[in-house]
Each structure stands twice: as structure tokens, then as C-alpha cells.
Design a protein around this motif. Sequence first.
Motif, PDB file in Angstrom:
ATOM      1  N   ILE A   1      20.152 122.238  72.676  1.00 40.12           N
ATOM      2  CA  ILE A   1      20.184 120.775  72.668  1.00 40.12           C
ATOM      3  C   ILE A   1      18.823 120.232  73.062  1.00 40.12           C
ATOM      4  O   ILE A   1      18.272 120.609  74.100  1.00 40.12           O
ATOM      5  CB  ILE A   1      21.243 120.238  73.649  1.00 40.12           C
ATOM      6  N   GLY A   2      18.278 119.334  72.259  1.00 37.94           N
ATOM      7  CA  GLY A   2      17.039 118.641  72.598  1.00 37.94           C
ATOM      8  C   GLY A   2      17.324 117.212  73.015  1.00 37.94           C
ATOM      9  O   GLY A   2      18.090 116.511  72.342  1.00 37.94           O
ATOM     10  N   VAL A   3      16.737 116.778  74.124  1.00 35.52           N
ATOM     11  CA  VAL A   3      16.931 115.415  74.626  1.00 35.52           C
ATOM     12  C   VAL A   3      15.675 114.613  74.313  1.00 35.52           C
ATOM     13  O   VAL A   3      14.573 114.972  74.727  1.00 35.52           O
ATOM     14  CB  VAL A   3      17.221 115.402  76.135  1.00 35.52           C
ATOM     15  N   VAL A   4      15.853 113.515  73.575  1.00 31.42           N
ATOM     16  CA  VAL A   4      14.752 112.737  73.017  1.00 31.42           C
ATOM     17  C   VAL A   4      14.799 111.320  73.568  1.00 31.42           C
ATOM     18  O   VAL A   4      15.875 110.760  73.794  1.00 31.42           O
ATOM     19  CB  VAL A   4      14.855 112.709  71.478  1.00 31.42           C
ATOM     20  N   GLY A   5      13.630 110.716  73.770  1.00 32.13           N
ATOM     21  CA  GLY A   5      13.554 109.335  74.217  1.00 32.13           C
ATOM     22  C   GLY A   5      12.197 109.029  74.805  1.00 32.13           C
ATOM     23  O   GLY A   5      11.424 109.934  75.139  1.00 32.13           O
TER      24      GLY A   5
END
Length: 249
Positions: A61-65
Amino acid sequence: MTLEHPGEAIEAIGLGVRFRRNRRGRRALKDMFADASRRRSSGEFWALRDVSFTVRPGESIGVVGRNGQGKSTLLKLVAGVLLPDEGAVHVNAGVAPLIEITGGFVGDLTVRENVRLTAGLHGMSRAEVGERYDDIISFAELGDFQEAPYKHLSNGMKVRLAFSVVSQLDEPILLVDEVLAVGDSAFREKCYARIDELLSDGRTLFFVSHSEKDLRRFCDRGLYIREHRLVMDAPIADVIRQYNVDTAS
């Protein structure tokens, strides 16, 4: 609280975290009393609000922002470093946290002593540390510095040592927060190869990064955090595309 999905590696249900803004500068005592009634409303903000998702074992899972939207806060919740003010997060396996990875090392202790200390704090037995010590030192490229005080190492050496220790943990869930953005290119390639090796063993990856290249390399699915809320949970290519559209506008 009963788990809605007991077979998941990570389950977040309505997560919310509230922080108090720091007030800088010297203020008159009368101003402090005058503001007392307003502090609760004006001095607090939600770093995350109403965030829910599940992660299956073996997912990446990649967390983007953007910066300041709550990505690292979310990672710390999963790691157990922070507790939520709302909701709950359930982590159904041990974690290997590559977040703020140079924390916990003691400046006056030698490299050898710090390896034993930090590996032990992460749950390695004395026997396991002994078995893996040479591999840790070799990966970190610190063979000539084992008896040197940790405080005398360069920042790059400290990062190499920390990554080497944590990447030796056998925990099923790997938490990574921008650690691959530091160090020289040759060592980053070693980190990439090590993470690939861990993922090939079936580890679960929860990965915060601004690097589109790294996100595409390691992650299948993405979580997009915007304005402190989860606004998209989709394949990583779709999440990156939407993020790029939003940041360009």
C-alpha cells in the motif's frame, strides 16, 4: 471493538487524530488569560479525520498526499506510536517500522553497542542479534566503525545503520516513511533490493512517499490523503494520476 474483517493485516475504522497548535513567541499574562476560553477551539486541529480502510496480508500500500495532510500521522497510528482520538486501528501482526529510523540510538554508545540495544528494543533476542550482527554491519558498510561512538558517524552512516537493523526484523508488516529519500544512490539501490527481497517473502508493505517512481515500483494499491481525510482508495496508478491532477490545478 469487534473486528469487521478479522483476517486483515491492518484495519482502520473511523480514525481521527487531534493536535494542538504550538503558540510561539512571548505573550503577556493578561493575553493568556483572555485567550483561555478560546484555546480549545482555536488551538486544536484534526490531523486526520474519519479514515477507514483495510489491508490484506501481503498487500503493498502506498500512501499519497501533500505535506501536512496526515500521511506520517497515519503511519504512526499503524505503528502504535500514536493513539487515535477517534475510531480505532487494529494491526494483526508485528511491525518493522522504518520511520524516524535514527531515533533510539545513543550517541555515546559504540556502533556495536547500539546494534545490540536497538535490535533488542525491536524484539530481537540476544541470540538473534548475535546471529545477524555481521549481516547488519556488512549491509550498513560500517565494518571499520564498529567501536566508534555513534555520535561520530555521519548522517548517512546513521541512516545506513538504522535501515540495516530494522530491515533484519522478521515482522510481517513493513512500515516505511520516506526513508528511501536519504542516503546516496548506491545505498538507495541496496535498500530497494532489500525491500524487494522482503516483499518476495510475502511481507505486507505500508509505504509513505512522495516519489512516484518508488510508489509505482513497490505498491499495487494507493490511499490518497487530502485535507486530512481519505479521499481515494484505488490502484496505485489511478491514485497517482488523481494526485497529479489535483496538485497541477
